[in-house]
Design a protein around this motif. Structure first.
Motif, PDB file in Angstrom:
ATOM      1  N   LEU A   1      26.817  12.011  74.675  1.00 52.69           N
ATOM      2  CA  LEU A   1      25.584  11.591  74.010  1.00 52.69           C
ATOM      3  C   LEU A   1      24.597  10.985  75.013  1.00 52.69           C
ATOM      4  O   LEU A   1      23.394  11.171  74.898  1.00 52.69           O
ATOM      5  CB  LEU A   1      25.899  10.577  72.905  1.00 52.69           C
ATOM      6  CG  LEU A   1      26.613  11.181  71.680  1.00 52.69           C
ATOM      7  CD1 LEU A   1      27.168  10.085  70.777  1.00 52.69           C
ATOM      8  CD2 LEU A   1      25.675  12.083  70.898  1.00 52.69           C
ATOM      9  N   TYR A   2      25.127  10.293  75.995  1.00 51.82           N
ATOM     10  CA  TYR A   2      24.278   9.738  77.058  1.00 51.82           C
ATOM     11  C   TYR A   2      23.553  10.864  77.785  1.00 51.82           C
ATOM     12  O   TYR A   2      22.334  10.820  77.976  1.00 51.82           O
ATOM     13  CB  TYR A   2      25.157   8.954  78.038  1.00 51.82           C
ATOM     14  CG  TYR A   2      24.431   8.448  79.261  1.00 51.82           C
ATOM     15  CD1 TYR A   2      23.847   7.183  79.273  1.00 51.82           C
ATOM     16  CD2 TYR A   2      24.327   9.226  80.411  1.00 51.82           C
ATOM     17  CE1 TYR A   2      23.181   6.706  80.397  1.00 51.82           C
ATOM     18  CE2 TYR A   2      23.653   8.771  81.536  1.00 51.82           C
ATOM     19  CZ  TYR A   2      23.093   7.516  81.523  1.00 51.82           C
ATOM     20  OH  TYR A   2      22.432   7.062  82.639  1.00 51.82           O
ATOM     21  N   GLU A   3      24.292  11.885  78.173  1.00 52.93           N
ATOM     22  CA  GLU A   3      23.698  13.009  78.901  1.00 52.93           C
ATOM     23  C   GLU A   3      22.705  13.778  78.023  1.00 52.93           C
ATOM     24  O   GLU A   3      21.715  14.318  78.501  1.00 52.93           O
ATOM     25  CB  GLU A   3      24.796  13.946  79.402  1.00 52.93           C
ATOM     26  CG  GLU A   3      25.639  13.317  80.512  1.00 52.93           C
ATOM     27  CD  GLU A   3      26.873  14.140  80.846  1.00 52.93           C
ATOM     28  OE1 GLU A   3      27.027  15.243  80.264  1.00 52.93           O
ATOM     29  OE2 GLU A   3      27.686  13.682  81.672  1.00 52.93           O
ATOM     30  N   LYS A   4      22.963  13.794  76.736  1.00 52.04           N
ATOM     31  CA  LYS A   4      22.106  14.524  75.812  1.00 52.04           C
ATOM     32  C   LYS A   4      20.727  13.886  75.679  1.00 52.04           C
ATOM     33  O   LYS A   4      19.711  14.584  75.552  1.00 52.04           O
ATOM     34  CB  LYS A   4      22.791  14.577  74.436  1.00 52.04           C
ATOM     35  CG  LYS A   4      22.050  15.399  73.399  1.00 52.04           C
ATOM     36  CD  LYS A   4      22.893  15.490  72.135  1.00 52.04           C
ATOM     37  CE  LYS A   4      22.248  16.414  71.118  1.00 52.04           C
ATOM     38  NZ  LYS A   4      23.063  16.544  69.900  1.00 52.04           N
ATOM     39  N   TYR A   5      20.671  12.538  75.715  1.00 53.35           N
ATOM     40  CA  TYR A   5      19.416  11.849  75.431  1.00 53.35           C
ATOM     41  C   TYR A   5      18.777  11.126  76.618  1.00 53.35           C
ATOM     42  O   TYR A   5      17.599  10.774  76.561  1.00 53.35           O
ATOM     43  CB  TYR A   5      19.633  10.829  74.302  1.00 53.35           C
ATOM     44  CG  TYR A   5      19.823  11.477  72.963  1.00 53.35           C
ATOM     45  CD1 TYR A   5      18.749  12.068  72.297  1.00 53.35           C
ATOM     46  CD2 TYR A   5      21.071  11.528  72.356  1.00 53.35           C
ATOM     47  CE1 TYR A   5      18.912  12.674  71.070  1.00 53.35           C
ATOM     48  CE2 TYR A   5      21.243  12.141  71.124  1.00 53.35           C
ATOM     49  CZ  TYR A   5      20.169  12.712  70.482  1.00 53.35           C
ATOM     50  OH  TYR A   5      20.332  13.326  69.270  1.00 53.35           O
ATOM     51  N   HIS A   6      19.524  10.896  77.674  1.00 47.40           N
ATOM     52  CA  HIS A   6      19.026  10.049  78.757  1.00 47.40           C
ATOM     53  C   HIS A   6      17.714  10.551  79.351  1.00 47.40           C
ATOM     54  O   HIS A   6      16.767   9.782  79.543  1.00 47.40           O
ATOM     55  CB  HIS A   6      20.077   9.906  79.850  1.00 47.40           C
ATOM     56  CG  HIS A   6      19.623   9.049  80.993  1.00 47.40           C
ATOM     57  ND1 HIS A   6      18.943   9.560  82.086  1.00 47.40           N
ATOM     58  CD2 HIS A   6      19.724   7.714  81.205  1.00 47.40           C
ATOM     59  CE1 HIS A   6      18.648   8.576  82.916  1.00 47.40           C
ATOM     60  NE2 HIS A   6      19.103   7.451  82.418  1.00 47.40           N
ATOM     61  N   HIS A   7      17.635  11.838  79.644  1.00 47.91           N
ATOM     62  CA  HIS A   7      16.459  12.364  80.336  1.00 47.91           C
ATOM     63  C   HIS A   7      15.179  12.187  79.504  1.00 47.91           C
ATOM     64  O   HIS A   7      14.148  11.722  80.009  1.00 47.91           O
ATOM     65  CB  HIS A   7      16.655  13.840  80.674  1.00 47.91           C
ATOM     66  CG  HIS A   7      15.492  14.445  81.401  1.00 47.91           C
ATOM     67  ND1 HIS A   7      15.121  14.040  82.658  1.00 47.91           N
ATOM     68  CD2 HIS A   7      14.603  15.405  81.032  1.00 47.91           C
ATOM     69  CE1 HIS A   7      14.051  14.732  83.046  1.00 47.91           C
ATOM     70  NE2 HIS A   7      13.717  15.559  82.079  1.00 47.91           N
ATOM     71  N   ALA A   8      15.255  12.542  78.221  1.00 49.13           N
ATOM     72  CA  ALA A   8      14.069  12.417  77.356  1.00 49.13           C
ATOM     73  C   ALA A   8      13.665  10.956  77.190  1.00 49.13           C
ATOM     74  O   ALA A   8      12.478  10.627  77.200  1.00 49.13           O
ATOM     75  CB  ALA A   8      14.340  13.056  75.996  1.00 49.13           C
ATOM     76  N   LEU A   9      14.646  10.066  77.043  1.00 48.55           N
ATOM     77  CA  LEU A   9      14.343   8.647  76.911  1.00 48.55           C
ATOM     78  C   LEU A   9      13.709   8.108  78.192  1.00 48.55           C
ATOM     79  O   LEU A   9      12.741   7.345  78.149  1.00 48.55           O
ATOM     80  CB  LEU A   9      15.623   7.854  76.601  1.00 48.55           C
ATOM     81  CG  LEU A   9      16.226   8.057  75.212  1.00 48.55           C
ATOM     82  CD1 LEU A   9      17.604   7.422  75.141  1.00 48.55           C
ATOM     83  CD2 LEU A   9      15.327   7.478  74.131  1.00 48.55           C
ATOM     84  N   TYR A  10      14.255   8.526  79.331  1.00 50.58           N
ATOM     85  CA  TYR A  10      13.735   8.054  80.618  1.00 50.58           C
ATOM     86  C   TYR A  10      12.260   8.429  80.783  1.00 50.58           C
ATOM     87  O   TYR A  10      11.454   7.616  81.213  1.00 50.58           O
ATOM     88  CB  TYR A  10      14.564   8.637  81.766  1.00 50.58           C
ATOM     89  CG  TYR A  10      14.025   8.259  83.127  1.00 50.58           C
ATOM     90  CD1 TYR A  10      14.416   7.066  83.734  1.00 50.58           C
ATOM     91  CD2 TYR A  10      13.104   9.075  83.785  1.00 50.58           C
ATOM     92  CE1 TYR A  10      13.900   6.697  84.972  1.00 50.58           C
ATOM     93  CE2 TYR A  10      12.588   8.718  85.015  1.00 50.58           C
ATOM     94  CZ  TYR A  10      12.989   7.524  85.606  1.00 50.58           C
ATOM     95  OH  TYR A  10      12.473   7.165  86.822  1.00 50.58           O
ATOM     96  N   ARG A  11      11.911   9.669  80.423  1.00 49.00           N
ATOM     97  CA  ARG A  11      10.525  10.116  80.569  1.00 49.00           C
ATOM     98  C   ARG A  11       9.580   9.226  79.768  1.00 49.00           C
ATOM     99  O   ARG A  11       8.502   8.864  80.231  1.00 49.00           O
ATOM    100  CB  ARG A  11      10.363  11.565  80.099  1.00 49.00           C
ATOM    101  CG  ARG A  11      11.035  12.575  80.992  1.00 49.00           C
ATOM    102  CD  ARG A  11      10.441  13.970  80.807  1.00 49.00           C
ATOM    103  NE  ARG A  11       9.989  14.276  79.468  1.00 49.00           N
ATOM    104  CZ  ARG A  11      10.709  14.905  78.552  1.00 49.00           C
ATOM    105  NH1 ARG A  11      11.951  15.281  78.827  1.00 49.00           N
ATOM    106  NH2 ARG A  11      10.211  15.171  77.368  1.00 49.00           N
TER     107      ARG A  11
END
Length: 197
Positions: free
Chosen positions: A28-38
């Motif tokens: 779940l971390y890998e699924k959402y981390h990138h979009a949240l970071y942006r």
């Protein structure tokens, strides 16, 4: 995580995470981390600060793993918590600056957390009104940041259909949000909600 996993596979990951399965948490971390970071970086303009905020978010996510088991929209929960943490971070930075400078910036960037939380609830309600297929398109393209092509392959529909669904979703969410108070178009909220509106 298997790319062929259906949309409801997230519930399985939440269930496993609630039983202390760290691999489910990582998925779940890998699924959402990138979009949240942006989204966070757009507001704080610092890679280190963005990562610090997200670390706090995902620590909270792990700590609340049992409460979140079965949650219908973990993506929305993560974006809500991330937004609130980011706002708190910005307000703290303003307080730490020289009083006069902080007063000017606060006046230029007003933040009402209670109102913001209410706006997110309306947004979540709007997403909840979508059909399962359109909610899946929203999840893939907006919360996970997938391209039309990637979403079409995962869902087994054409790229054109994905694009059409997403356009309908955006209009439906806009209409719902505008018809339900509190409706606010403040710059900071719209910037963070670029993924939605």
């Amino acid at each position: 995580m298997n790319n062929g996993e259906d949309f409801h596979g997230e519930k399985g990951l939440l269930s496993r995470m609630s039983s202390n399965d760290q691999s489910a948490f990582r998925a779940l971390y890998e699924k959402y981390h990138h979009a949240l970071y942006r989204r966070v970086f757009q507001l704080v303009r610092s890679s280190a600060e963005s990562e610090d905020i997200l670390q706090e978010v995902f620590i909270t996510f792990w700590e609340k793993r049992r409460e979140l088991c079965g949650h219908p929209a973990v993506g929305g929960w993560l974006f809500t918590v991330t937004f609130n943490r980011t706002v708190n971070h910005l307000k703290k930075k303003l307080r730490e600056k020289h009083r006069e400078q902080a007063a000017v910036e606060i006046a230029e960037t007003p933040v009402n957390l209670a109102e913001t939380e209410a706006q997110w609830k309306v947004l979540e309600e709007a997403i909840g009104q979508l059909s399962p297929q359109k909610r899946k398109v929203f999840q893939l393209c907006k919360l996970e940041g997938k391209t039309y092509e990637e979403a079409s392959q995962l869902m087994g529909i054409s790229r054109y259909t994905v694009k059409e669904y997403l356009g309908e979703v955006m209009r439906a969410i806009r209409d719902y949000v505008r018809q339900h108070p509190p409706y606010d178009t403040s710059f900071m909220l719209l910037l963070f909600l670029e993924i939605f509106l």
